[in-house]
Scaffold this active site. Structure first.
Site, PDB file in Angstrom:
ATOM      1  N   GLU A 174      40.851  -5.566  10.927  1.00 51.91           N
ATOM      2  CA  GLU A 174      41.337  -4.063  10.955  1.00 51.91           C
ATOM      3  C   GLU A 174      41.156  -3.721  12.471  1.00 51.91           C
ATOM      4  O   GLU A 174      39.971  -3.619  12.799  1.00 51.91           O
ATOM      5  CB  GLU A 174      40.710  -3.242   9.864  1.00 51.91           C
ATOM      6  CG  GLU A 174      41.262  -1.660   9.704  1.00 51.91           C
ATOM      7  CD  GLU A 174      40.243  -0.945   8.726  1.00 51.91           C
ATOM      8  OE1 GLU A 174      39.449  -1.217   8.286  1.00 51.91           O
ATOM      9  OE2 GLU A 174      40.826   0.359   8.932  1.00 51.91           O
ATOM     10  N   ARG A 195      29.559 -13.591   4.518  1.00 49.58           N
ATOM     11  CA  ARG A 195      29.477 -13.029   5.622  1.00 49.58           C
ATOM     12  C   ARG A 195      28.380 -13.523   6.373  1.00 49.58           C
ATOM     13  O   ARG A 195      27.452 -13.912   5.834  1.00 49.58           O
ATOM     14  CB  ARG A 195      29.151 -11.659   5.258  1.00 49.58           C
ATOM     15  CG  ARG A 195      29.755 -10.464   6.115  1.00 49.58           C
ATOM     16  CD  ARG A 195      29.676  -9.324   5.360  1.00 49.58           C
ATOM     17  NE  ARG A 195      30.829  -8.645   5.057  1.00 49.58           N
ATOM     18  CZ  ARG A 195      31.646  -8.095   6.013  1.00 49.58           C
ATOM     19  NH1 ARG A 195      31.138  -7.753   7.260  1.00 49.58           N
ATOM     20  NH2 ARG A 195      32.871  -7.569   5.736  1.00 49.58           N
ATOM     21  N   LYS A 248      31.608  -2.997  12.135  1.00 50.53           N
ATOM     22  CA  LYS A 248      32.137  -2.378  13.282  1.00 50.53           C
ATOM     23  C   LYS A 248      31.678  -0.784  13.109  1.00 50.53           C
ATOM     24  O   LYS A 248      31.557  -0.230  13.961  1.00 50.53           O
ATOM     25  CB  LYS A 248      33.538  -2.494  13.046  1.00 50.53           C
ATOM     26  CG  LYS A 248      34.239  -3.677  13.460  1.00 50.53           C
ATOM     27  CD  LYS A 248      35.868  -3.799  13.645  1.00 50.53           C
ATOM     28  CE  LYS A 248      36.311  -4.827  12.934  1.00 50.53           C
ATOM     29  NZ  LYS A 248      37.082  -4.467  11.560  1.00 50.53           N
TER      30      LYS A 248
HETATM   31  P1  ATP Z   1      33.329  -4.761   9.679  1.00 47.59           P
HETATM   32  O1  ATP Z   1      32.477  -4.438   8.396  1.00 47.59           O
HETATM   33  O2  ATP Z   1      32.515  -5.049  10.780  1.00 47.59           O
HETATM   34  O3  ATP Z   1      34.309  -3.783   9.891  1.00 47.59           O
HETATM   35  P2  ATP Z   1      35.259  -6.102   8.046  1.00 47.59           P
HETATM   36  O4  ATP Z   1      35.196  -7.267   7.226  1.00 47.59           O
HETATM   37  O5  ATP Z   1      35.564  -4.466   7.466  1.00 47.59           O
HETATM   38  O6  ATP Z   1      34.035  -6.069   9.111  1.00 47.59           O
HETATM   39  P3  ATP Z   1      37.805  -6.812   9.289  1.00 47.59           P
HETATM   40  O7  ATP Z   1      38.331  -6.305  10.551  1.00 47.59           O
HETATM   41  O8  ATP Z   1      38.381  -6.239   7.987  1.00 47.59           O
HETATM   42  O9  ATP Z   1      36.409  -6.471   9.295  1.00 47.59           O
HETATM   43  O10 ATP Z   1      37.464  -8.369   9.171  1.00 47.59           O
HETATM   44  C1  ATP Z   1      38.192  -9.480   9.546  1.00 47.59           C
HETATM   45  C2  ATP Z   1      38.255 -10.622   9.129  1.00 47.59           C
HETATM   46  O11 ATP Z   1      36.686 -11.097   9.423  1.00 47.59           O
HETATM   47  C3  ATP Z   1      37.929 -10.494   7.442  1.00 47.59           C
HETATM   48  O12 ATP Z   1      38.682 -11.548   6.932  1.00 47.59           O
HETATM   49  C4  ATP Z   1      36.619 -10.499   7.145  1.00 47.59           C
HETATM   50  O13 ATP Z   1      36.177 -10.969   6.056  1.00 47.59           O
HETATM   51  C5  ATP Z   1      36.090 -11.283   8.297  1.00 47.59           C
HETATM   52  N1  ATP Z   1      34.647 -10.866   8.509  1.00 47.59           N
HETATM   53  C6  ATP Z   1      33.996  -9.657   9.016  1.00 47.59           C
HETATM   54  N2  ATP Z   1      32.750  -9.640   9.163  1.00 47.59           N
HETATM   55  C7  ATP Z   1      32.305 -10.963   9.020  1.00 47.59           C
HETATM   56  C8  ATP Z   1      30.964 -11.544   9.111  1.00 47.59           C
HETATM   57  N3  ATP Z   1      30.095 -10.867   9.431  1.00 47.59           N
HETATM   58  N4  ATP Z   1      30.995 -12.817   8.770  1.00 47.59           N
HETATM   59  C9  ATP Z   1      32.219 -13.568   8.560  1.00 47.59           C
HETATM   60  N5  ATP Z   1      33.121 -12.992   8.614  1.00 47.59           N
HETATM   61  C10 ATP Z   1      33.421 -11.625   8.762  1.00 47.59           C
HETATM   62 MG    MG Z   2      36.826  -3.500   6.782  1.00 53.85          MG
END
Ligand code: ATP
Ligand code: MG
Length: 556
Positions: free
Chosen positions: A33, A260, A270
């Protein structure tokens, strides 16, 4: 670095290939995102998905799940693209959930017509209140049984911007007593009268992530949709949506979940990283203390070191915290092979070599003993040099293999010197050390004296040639291993106030023309990289990671 054997997701792909998938059907994606910069946790997901792409020669899409115009920005799209490419990956297609808004809208109408969605006119608070709990069923909305026609009319009004924000929402009509709370008539659309960074003001309604995500995978023909474990309960909902689309002849994506990755002494979210930026705790998303890809890049991490890190931790089914020292091991391991050796002094002490009577001379210095193609360079030597202040003591025990009065050390790539006497100010601070040198001991000169063994080798700089530099030393950004583990406390309470120390040091003249993001090993000190804001007038170096080992074990 050792790559682990097939992980459980790979086993799923292999099984599918052996049963009813062809290799040509395989397709993956990385779906960020665009609401912030990518962090080290994302790097493991990027490594996983793009790694499968390379392994199976299958396309991998970069898809922006840009369904929320309030938090998303074009600058983040650009930053994410830069980071993925810098890590060494190339996507097959650059896709956006926003490109599918029209298709999603058409499908929503189909759901309404088939009795699978309805417009709810309650407040979001009322809807939340009716959700129920995992053990008690939810309460159906009084608007749940509106006629198809009424729903279509109201949804049309929402789409046209005739419905105020916060009034009506479109909900899926599933099961208010499902044990999975996500199945209790989740919201599909809400009215947001804000422009989107890609679709401008074309839309007044925006799909929820849960409604857009699986459908986007489906539109793109993604075979395996890998995501983190928190999406496990969403799988049932995604499959429900996909079943109700009325698209029977195309294979649906298969979602599987992995844990994660968290990194110690930092936060990988983020949203939390955005707070650090907004509150000015760091200078920006690419501050070298940030666990973002852009921060690590600016800190001097190489793409290979981050890929090796991701490969070495593999993927798992249970959440855990990876120690920062493991990431640091990976960067040292890589930079040891690739970073040119140079000399830099953080805290200079003047050394005057009294019996040296030449103006100056230029000595040969090997660029990287780990890389035979790295060649050598010339470094200047003269009567007055700097050594590190902590490398001299007037008196010290037998284990102090550095300079002390009456004893000898070798200057790296140069001569053996002996400390004769010190000059102090009235307060007793050492201003300079007067030394003698052995003119026959020049490194590499082939004389018996050049082979002479002395305990201790020091790095140094000719003081008249030394180039002043701003050197930024970093410590961990948080004082505790898991700053966001305690739900009672705000992670901001654990910020390390001393995570940045700025030192006015010196570097050898060969670094005068180093380019932003060049990486070096300052011998005996650590790995450093030229900051992105460096100029020839104002050199700036960021500490990547300290050296664990000094030379004392290897040579003398
Ligand atoms: P954040 O909480 O940092 O915003 P998010 O999962 O909301 O993380 P996205 O931009 O939706 O962020 O993530 C893109 C991809 O990266 C998704 O498939 C998510 O599952 C993966 N991802 C995000 N954080 C991690 C992590 N700490 N370890 C492994 N994969 C991750
Ligand atoms: Mg997200």
């Amino acid at each position: 670095m050792i790559e682990k054997g097939p992980n459980f997701l790979e086993q799923i792909i292999e099984k599918d290939l052996s049963e009813d998938y062809t290799k040509e059907e395989l397709k993956f994606r990385f779906p960020p995102e665009p609401n912030g910069h990518l962090h080290i946790g994302h790097a493991t997901s990027i490594h996983l998905n793009f790694g499968f792409g390379l392994q199976y020669k299958a396309p991998v899409n970069l898809r922006f799940d840009d369904t929320n115009p309030i938090k998303e920005e074009k600058q983040y799209v650009e930053a994410i693209k830069e980071d993925v490419q810098w890590l060494g990956y190339q996507w097959a297609e650059e896709c956006y959930a926003s490109d599918y808004f029209e298709q999603l809208y058409q499908w929503a109408i189909r759901l309404i017509k088939n009795g699978f969605a309805y417009v709810d006119s309650q407040s979001s608070a009322a809807i939340a209140q009716q959700k129920g709990t995992p053990t008690t069923p939810g309460t159906p909305s009084p608007y749940r049984d509106r006629s198809v026609q009424e729903n279509l009319t109201l949804f049309e009004a929402m789409k046209n911007g005739n419905t105020p924000e916060g009034k009506d929402v479109l909900r899926a009509k599933i099961d208010m007593s499902s044990p999975n709370l996500l199945m209790r008539d989740p919201i599909m659309y809400r009215c947001i009268h804000k422009p989107h960074h890609r679709t401008g003001s074309a839309w007044k309604i925006y799909p929820m992530y849960d409604w857009a995500h699986g459908e986007s995978d489906f539109i793109e023909g993604i075979s395996h949709s890998f995501c983190t474990l928190e999406f496990l309960p969403h799988r049932e909902l995604y499959n429900w949506f996909l079943d109700k689309l009325g698209e029977e002849d195309k294979r649906k994506p298969k979602q599987r979940e992995f844990a994660r990755r968290n990194l110690s002494h930092s936060v990988v979210s983020k949203r939390k990283l955005a707070q650090l930026v907004e509150k000015g705790v760091v200078e920006g998303w690419d501050d070298p203390r940030m666990p973002t890809i852009s921060g690590l890049r600016r800190r001097g991490y190489s793409p290979a070191s981050i890929r090796n890190f991701a490969a070495s931790i593999g993927i798992g089914k249970r959440e855990n915290i990876i120690d920062m020292s493991h990431l640091e091991f990976c960067v040292r391991d890589d930079l040891n092979k690739t970073a040119p050796r140079v000399m830099g002094i953080l805290d200079p002490l003047r050394i005057i070599i009294e019996n040296y009577d030449k103006e100056e001379e230029w000595l040969d210095a090997e660029n990287n003993p780990e890389d035979e193609n790295a060649g050598s360079r010339k470094i200047p030597f003269s009567k007055e040099i700097y050594i590190e202040r902590q490398d001299f003591k007037e008196e010290a025990g037998r284990k102090f293999f550095r300079l002390k009065l009456g004893k000898e050390v070798r200057l790296k790539n140069a001569y053996i010197i002996k400390a004769e006497r010190v000059k102090k100010d009235e307060a007793g601070n050492i201003l300079a050390v007067y030394c003698s040198y052995d003119p026959k001991s020049k490194s590499g000169s082939g004389t018996p004296e050049s082979q002479r063994k002395v305990k201790g080798t020091l790095h140094w700089l000719s003081s008249k040639h030394a180039v002043p530099a701003e050197i930024r030393l970093y410590d961990r950004l948080f004082t505790v291993e898991a700053p966001d583990a305690d739900k009672e406390k705000d992670f901001m309470e654990f910020i390390n106030p001393n995570s940045l120390q700025i030192v006015k040091g010196y570097v050898e003249p060969s670094l005068k023309n180093s380019r932003p993001l060049d990486r070096f090993q300052f011998q005996r000190v650590g790995y450093f990289c030229t900051d992105k804001d460096t100029t020839t007038e104002h050199l700036i170096f960021n500490q990547t990671v300290p050296l664990r080992d000094s030379w004392k074990k290897k040579e003398n």
